[in-house]
Scaffold this active site. Structure first.
Site, short mmCIF file in Angstrom:
data_model
loop_
_atom_site.label_atom_id
_atom_site.label_comp_id
_atom_site.label_asym_id
_atom_site.label_seq_id
_atom_site.Cartn_x
_atom_site.Cartn_y
_atom_site.Cartn_z
N SER A 329 0.81 -1.20 0.00
CA SER A 329 0.00 0.00 0.00
C SER A 329 0.85 1.27 0.00
O SER A 329 1.57 1.54 -0.95
CB SER A 329 -0.93 -0.07 1.21
OG SER A 329 -1.89 0.92 1.16
N ASP A 340 10.60 4.92 -9.95
CA ASP A 340 10.26 5.55 -11.23
C ASP A 340 11.03 6.84 -11.44
O ASP A 340 11.36 7.19 -12.59
CB ASP A 340 8.76 5.83 -11.30
CG ASP A 340 7.95 4.59 -11.62
OD1 ASP A 340 8.55 3.50 -11.71
OD2 ASP A 340 6.71 4.70 -11.77
N LYS A 354 -0.81 -4.13 -3.33
CA LYS A 354 -2.11 -3.49 -3.09
C LYS A 354 -2.10 -2.11 -3.72
O LYS A 354 -1.44 -1.20 -3.24
CB LYS A 354 -2.41 -3.37 -1.60
CG LYS A 354 -3.77 -2.72 -1.35
CD LYS A 354 -4.01 -2.43 0.10
CE LYS A 354 -5.36 -1.73 0.27
NZ LYS A 354 -5.38 -0.40 -0.40
#
Length: 467
Positions: A329, A340, A354
């Site tokens: 999460s 990224d 999740k």
């Protein structure tokens, strides 16, 4: 005691429970739920049933207008009344309706649920880091109650409970027919009371039984220390309302001890928490760029979170992020953003996966809903739902064993009459670090940080010799 209805943060916490329910919400969308058509409460007689059937044609013509499947509503009323009339023990209307609402939410996804007043209060306590229990996040995996992650420095963590452990029984009650909420209710209790858990770990043939003592847990979500001079360690066990502030304080404290040549950010077994705290943590390492965005059916659910230079504490410190199957999460939001944006190297094993967001919605009766309202995406547009984040460098948990004769090697210093180093008054110490022996993944992260610093050294001939 009366229940306050705070604005809870946007939830990126797993459908979990601890002896607690994991949080994550950002704002309240609405405070009530209107279900038109559920007007039938009393026990019908035969004439009433006939009248209902006679009215079905008119009701069907209204179906297109109000969007309700009238036949299903009639079936619901019929099931309700048959339970009332024929169930082996009397059941009151309130219990049946609450159970119906719980079932309505539990069948949507593993993270949506109806929260009674106690569960709602428990959720609030969790976001503030204070609760009573044994300190485990649990969820249903393949219909089996499973440990998602133990919380640091709690009875569960000290007992050696690990992510993936299946809970077969709670105080002797089998869990295979329990809902998640029922299991959580069984595990709750006052500090000082005992809880018996029967667990089975993958690879083991026989279950084991642990007796834990519930404790009043006031968990600090952030801890830090120096691994070696110049190399820091920052552990975030979950994302609470003050985690961003605590992270900033911890980084400042580490940097006051001297320039940081590298930092290990440990998100292993971090089950998630408050989304805004997760974005605050990422903001400590990025001066600009997208952190995460969410997309849902409602326009209010389409949100974007970006870094700001004003909030950055450690923009240039080399960073290794540790993740594993218990990282979920909000922890995955942090890891995905740093990966990224090429801000750090992810090391460890695949994360939990999740990628959904929950809103906590207060109801007029003091209860609430935890409802999945959006998916979140990493800056590159990845949804990690049911997939997780793949680390850049895979390192599994392991144990480092040093051979008994590994230190029995002949060196120059062992030779009689060897020349001393330039200044014998300067003590040279290069002890083998015990970190890898205690925590293999952490030891590898430290080694990687050292390697990154070697690569960054100036080219040969640019470093002046010391005298």
């Amino acid at each position: 005691m009366p229940l306050n209805r705070p604005k809870l943060p946007l939830s990126s916490g797993k459908a979990t429970a601890r002896t607690r329910v994991a949080p994550l919400a950002l704002k309240v969308l609405f405070s009530g739920l209107l279900v038109p058509g559920l007007l039938f409460i009393g026990v019908p007689n035969a004439s009433a049933q006939t009248q209902t059937q006679a009215q079905s044609t008119d009701a069907a013509s209204q179906d297109a207008a109000n969007g309700l499947p009238v036949e299903d509503v009639q079936t619901f009323a019929e099931v309700f009344e048959r339970i009332k009339r024929a169930y082996v023990e009397p059941v009151d209307d309130k219990t049946l309706l609450r159970n119906a609402m719980r079932g309505m939410l539990s069948q949507l996804d593993p993270h949506s649920e109806y929260l009674d007043a106690d569960a709602f209060e428990n959720l609030r306590e969790t976001t503030e880091g204070e609760f009573s229990g044994v300190g485990i996040e649990v969820g249903l995996r393949d219909d089996q109650l499973t440990v998602i992650a133990p919380i640091d420095d709690t009875p569960a963590a000290r007992a050696g409970i690990q992510p993936g452990d299946r809970i077969l029984a709670i105080d002797g009650t089998p869990t295979n027919n329990l809902s998640l909420q029922e299991a959580v209710d069984l595990m709750r209790g006052d500090a000082g009371t005992e809880l018996e858990l029967t667990l089975l770990r993958d690879g083991e043939q026989e279950p084991r039984t642990l007796t834990l003592t519930r404790a009043s847990i006031q968990s600090e979500s952030v801890s830090s220390r120096l691994l070696e001079p110049g190399y820091g360690y920052l552990r975030i066990s979950q994302f609470q309302s003050r985690t961003g502030e605590q992270t900033r304080d911890a980084l400042t404290s580490l940097m006051q001890k001297g320039p940081l040549q590298g930092l290990v950010l440990d998100l292993r077994n971090n089950p998630g928490g408050v989304l805004s705290s997760a974005t605050d943590v990422v903001d400590q390492f990025l001066t600009q760029g997208l952190i995460v965005y969410t997309k849902g059916r409602l326009a209010d659910e389409d949100l974007r979170f970006s870094a700001h230079a004003a909030g950055t504490t450690a923009p240039n410190v080399p960073l290794v992020v540790l993740i594993n199957g218990g990282s979920a999460s909000a922890a995955e939001i942090v890891a995905g953003a740093l990966q990224d944006q090429h801000r750090g190297v992810l090391m460890g094993t695949q994360s939990f996966g999740k990628g959904s967001v929950q809103q906590v919605l207060p109801l007029g009766n003091g209860d609430g809903l935890k409802l999945t309202t959006a998916r979140y995406y990493t800056p590159s547009g990845r949804s990690i739902q049911a997939e997780g984040i793949t680390p850049d460098v895979r390192v599994v948990r392991g144990r480092l064993e040093v051979e008994d004769d590994a230190g029995l090697q002949l060196r120059e210093s062992n030779l009689r009459g060897h020349l001393l180093n330039g200044d014998p008054s300067e003590a040279r110490q290069n002890p083998d670090t015990p970190i890898a022996a205690d925590d293999y993944q952490l030891g590898e992260a430290l080694n990687l940080l050292k390697a990154l610093n070697v690569v960054k050294r100036p080219a040969g001939g640019t470093v002046a010799p010391t005298k």
